[in-house]
Enzyme design. Structure first.
Site, PDB file in Angstrom:
ATOM      1  N   HIS A 147      -6.954   4.435  15.093  1.00  0.00           N
ATOM      2  CA  HIS A 147      -6.256   5.342  14.146  1.00  0.00           C
ATOM      3  C   HIS A 147      -5.522   6.494  14.827  1.00  0.00           C
ATOM      4  O   HIS A 147      -5.817   7.666  14.590  1.00  0.00           O
ATOM      5  CB  HIS A 147      -7.243   5.940  13.119  1.00  0.00           C
ATOM      6  CG  HIS A 147      -7.997   4.912  12.339  1.00  0.00           C
ATOM      7  ND1 HIS A 147      -8.896   5.251  11.364  1.00  0.00           N
ATOM      8  CD2 HIS A 147      -7.988   3.558  12.380  1.00  0.00           C
ATOM      9  CE1 HIS A 147      -9.418   4.143  10.843  1.00  0.00           C
ATOM     10  NE2 HIS A 147      -8.876   3.099  11.445  1.00  0.00           N
ATOM     11  N   ARG A 209      -4.781   8.888   6.436  1.00  0.00           N
ATOM     12  CA  ARG A 209      -5.772   8.138   7.217  1.00  0.00           C
ATOM     13  C   ARG A 209      -5.157   7.643   8.525  1.00  0.00           C
ATOM     14  O   ARG A 209      -5.557   8.058   9.603  1.00  0.00           O
ATOM     15  CB  ARG A 209      -6.300   6.961   6.405  1.00  0.00           C
ATOM     16  CG  ARG A 209      -7.371   6.146   7.115  1.00  0.00           C
ATOM     17  CD  ARG A 209      -7.964   5.101   6.169  1.00  0.00           C
ATOM     18  NE  ARG A 209      -8.956   4.278   6.830  1.00  0.00           N
ATOM     19  CZ  ARG A 209      -8.670   3.182   7.545  1.00  0.00           C
ATOM     20  NH1 ARG A 209      -7.414   2.790   7.677  1.00  0.00           N
ATOM     21  NH2 ARG A 209      -9.632   2.483   8.108  1.00  0.00           N
ATOM     22  N   GLU A 234      -1.189   1.813   1.500  1.00  0.00           N
ATOM     23  CA  GLU A 234      -0.337   2.623   0.623  1.00  0.00           C
ATOM     24  C   GLU A 234       1.119   2.662   1.084  1.00  0.00           C
ATOM     25  O   GLU A 234       1.412   2.583   2.282  1.00  0.00           O
ATOM     26  CB  GLU A 234      -0.853   4.075   0.579  1.00  0.00           C
ATOM     27  CG  GLU A 234      -2.229   4.210  -0.008  1.00  0.00           C
ATOM     28  CD  GLU A 234      -2.711   5.657  -0.080  1.00  0.00           C
ATOM     29  OE1 GLU A 234      -3.721   5.898  -0.747  1.00  0.00           O
ATOM     30  OE2 GLU A 234      -2.060   6.548   0.538  1.00  0.00           O
ATOM     31  N   TYR A 244      -2.593  13.727   0.448  1.00  0.00           N
ATOM     32  CA  TYR A 244      -2.553  12.286   0.129  1.00  0.00           C
ATOM     33  C   TYR A 244      -3.934  11.690  -0.111  1.00  0.00           C
ATOM     34  O   TYR A 244      -4.075  10.486  -0.242  1.00  0.00           O
ATOM     35  CB  TYR A 244      -1.723  11.535   1.194  1.00  0.00           C
ATOM     36  CG  TYR A 244      -0.271  11.917   1.031  1.00  0.00           C
ATOM     37  CD1 TYR A 244       0.200  13.142   1.513  1.00  0.00           C
ATOM     38  CD2 TYR A 244       0.597  11.144   0.272  1.00  0.00           C
ATOM     39  CE1 TYR A 244       1.502  13.561   1.271  1.00  0.00           C
ATOM     40  CE2 TYR A 244       1.900  11.544   0.033  1.00  0.00           C
ATOM     41  CZ  TYR A 244       2.344  12.752   0.533  1.00  0.00           C
ATOM     42  OH  TYR A 244       3.634  13.158   0.272  1.00  0.00           O
TER      43      TYR A 244
HETATM   44 CA   LIG Z   1      -3.477   8.261  -0.262  1.00  0.00          CA
END
Ligand SMILES: [Ca+2]
Ligand SMILES: [Ca+2]
Ligand SMILES: [Ca+2]
Length: 466
Positions: A147, A209, A234, A244
């Site tokens: 990530h 994320r 998303e 978000y």
């Molecule tokens: Ca989101």
């Protein structure tokens, strides 16, 4: 290594047995498939550069500059990266300085150091005509084994967006003391823009994320794709100061706990979410007349995820205002190859697609394919005169004049305020265009010129007469 098997048909003696070229039917448009570059290491970012070459980062730590007509390339930067680029970290996003003629600089994000203890660097390099030199570090944040984001996008106001992942620590995404799990915004020299949502902070959005897709759409809209955990990949619109939701909210605000959090934190919901995750990646806004069926869409790279969701190029059709997704078409899943990124040739409208092989986290075979509408491309006989104008005076007060090197014919222009609003529109049929800016609010504007071979923009400022 190039494969242009169509040429075998043209030059082969026995044209009756010419190698058949793979084609794809997109409505009434036929796209011919070419293998532009093969045999390189994992392509992560591909983009069309202002030097009319295709540029690519390899996650293994290289930048390639590719001749789009032959597929020949040179390696213009090499870096040692975390884990040798074998996992998620490595060399990632890239962007070019918007004023390339005078400032040929290239922005690159890469992760270096030991696994789970590395750093993620946003650096800018000078292009000296053969390689990237004079590295300047603009921002350093923690890298993780997973990530790390990170796409880059230069906005029309000459600021730079960078997506930063949560490095596997989801708690960081809502913390204002961390730059992880955010979208960051910098000036092109690395400083913090005065008009960022928080004073003296790079943070532009929070609650992210791991976003690995960024693109500029119509009316200044910025789109982002973002990986969900198991559910809810998303597709978002990036808004200054937006939250978000991650990790409290996944996808839409549709559970009791999520609704409460969303209410309290003004969470921005995605335009679209995919469950289970399909692993969404690089995106590009497409509006070229070469493929009318794809005009006003976002091309979305899909890796296919861990759960066996199929790899593909998704074509997201947008509402007229660009604020919602009306439908999704899917292509190229039959390759069974993870699609990492897309780029568009502004002249021919060809779409370049970077494939990472069939398995996570990407071990090849790697390839960049081109999908070209031959019928349209054959009408593009030469590259356009540079549509980018000189603007003066800049800043201006009550009038601004644009001047081009050559006379333009029937070139549509639109002037946008950075708030997204359209303030002027028309056609240029001359070397000069003068606009009356009386009554326009102080601030940044940009003019976008569009003709068959692409779009060029130039920015300018309106200030008070005093
Ligand atoms: Ca989101
Ligand atoms: Ca790209
Ligand atoms: Ca939800």
């Amino acid at each position: 290594m190039k494969l242009k098997s169509v040429l075998l048909g043209v030059f082969g003696l026995a044209s009756a047995v010419a190698t058949s070229q793979t084609t794809w039917e997109i409505g009434n448009t036929t796209l011919t498939e070419y293998d532009l570059v093969t045999g390189m290491e994992i392509p992560w970012e591909i983009l069309w550069g202002p030097d009319d070459h295709l540029w690519m980062t390899s996650r293994k730590g290289e930048v390639l500059r590719i001749d789009p007509t032959t597929g020949d390339y040179t390696t213009v930067l090499e870096k040692n990266v975390m884990n040798g680029g074998n996992g998620e970290p490595g060399m990632l996003g890239m962007a070019m300085h918007p004023d390339w003629e005078t400032t040929p600089k290239v922005y690159v994000v890469y992760c270096a150091g030991s696994s789970w203890n590395g750093q993620e660097y946003l650096s800018v390099f000078d292009w000296n005509g053969t390689e990237l030199v004079n590295e300047q570090f603009l921002l350093t944040i923690d890298a993780g084994g997973i990530h790390n984001g990170s796409r880059l996008l230069v906005l029309p106001d000459n600021t730079l967006l960078m997506t930063a992942g949560d490095v596997g620590s989801s708690g960081l995404s809502q913390s204002m003391n961390s730059l992880q799990g955010k979208t960051l915004r910098l000036n092109l020299d690395g400083s913090i823009p005065d008009d960022n949502p928080l004073p003296d902070s790079y943070i532009y959005t929070l609650g992210n994320r791991n976003s690995q897709g960024l693109a500029l759409g119509p009316n200044g809209i910025v789109y982002a794709s973002e990986h969900g955990q198991n559910s809810n990949d998303e597709f978002n619109i990036v808004e200054a100061g937006g939250n978000y939701g991650w990790p409290q909210v996944e996808g839409f605000c549709n559970t009791t706990a999520e609704e409460a959090f969303c209410e309290e934190n003004n969470v921005i919901e995605p335009l679209k979410a995919w469950t289970p995750c399909i692993a969404v990646n690089g995106i590009e806004y497409y509006n070229h007349e070469a493929i009318p069926e794809w005009q006003h869409t976002v091309l979305l790279s899909v890796l296919g995820g861990l759960g066996g969701q199929y790899e593909r190029l998704s074509v997201l059709h947008l509402s007229e205002d660009g604020l919602s997704v009306t439908s999704e078409d899917q292509y190229f899943s039959s390759f069974n190859q993870r699609i990492r990124d897309v780029a568009v040739n502004p002249y021919t409208g060809s779409v370049y697609v970077a494939f990472n092989g069939p398995s996570y986290p990407g071990s090849g075979p790697n390839i960049i394919k081109e999908f070209r509408n031959e019928e349209f491309a054959s009408t593009v006989s030469e590259r356009p005169d540079d549509l980018k104008p000189m603007a003066f005076p800049n800043p201006c007060t009550d009038r601004i004049q644009f001047e081009w090197e050559h006379e333009l014919r029937n070139v549509e222009y639109t002037v946008y305020a950075f708030t997204g609003e359209t303030v002027a529109q028309g056609q240029v049929n001359n070397k000069l265009l003068t606009l009356d800016t009386k009554g326009w609010s102080n601030g940044s504007y940009f003019i976008a010129l569009t003709h068959a071979n692409g779009t060029r923009t130039a920015t300018f400022q309106v200030v008070d007469a005093e």
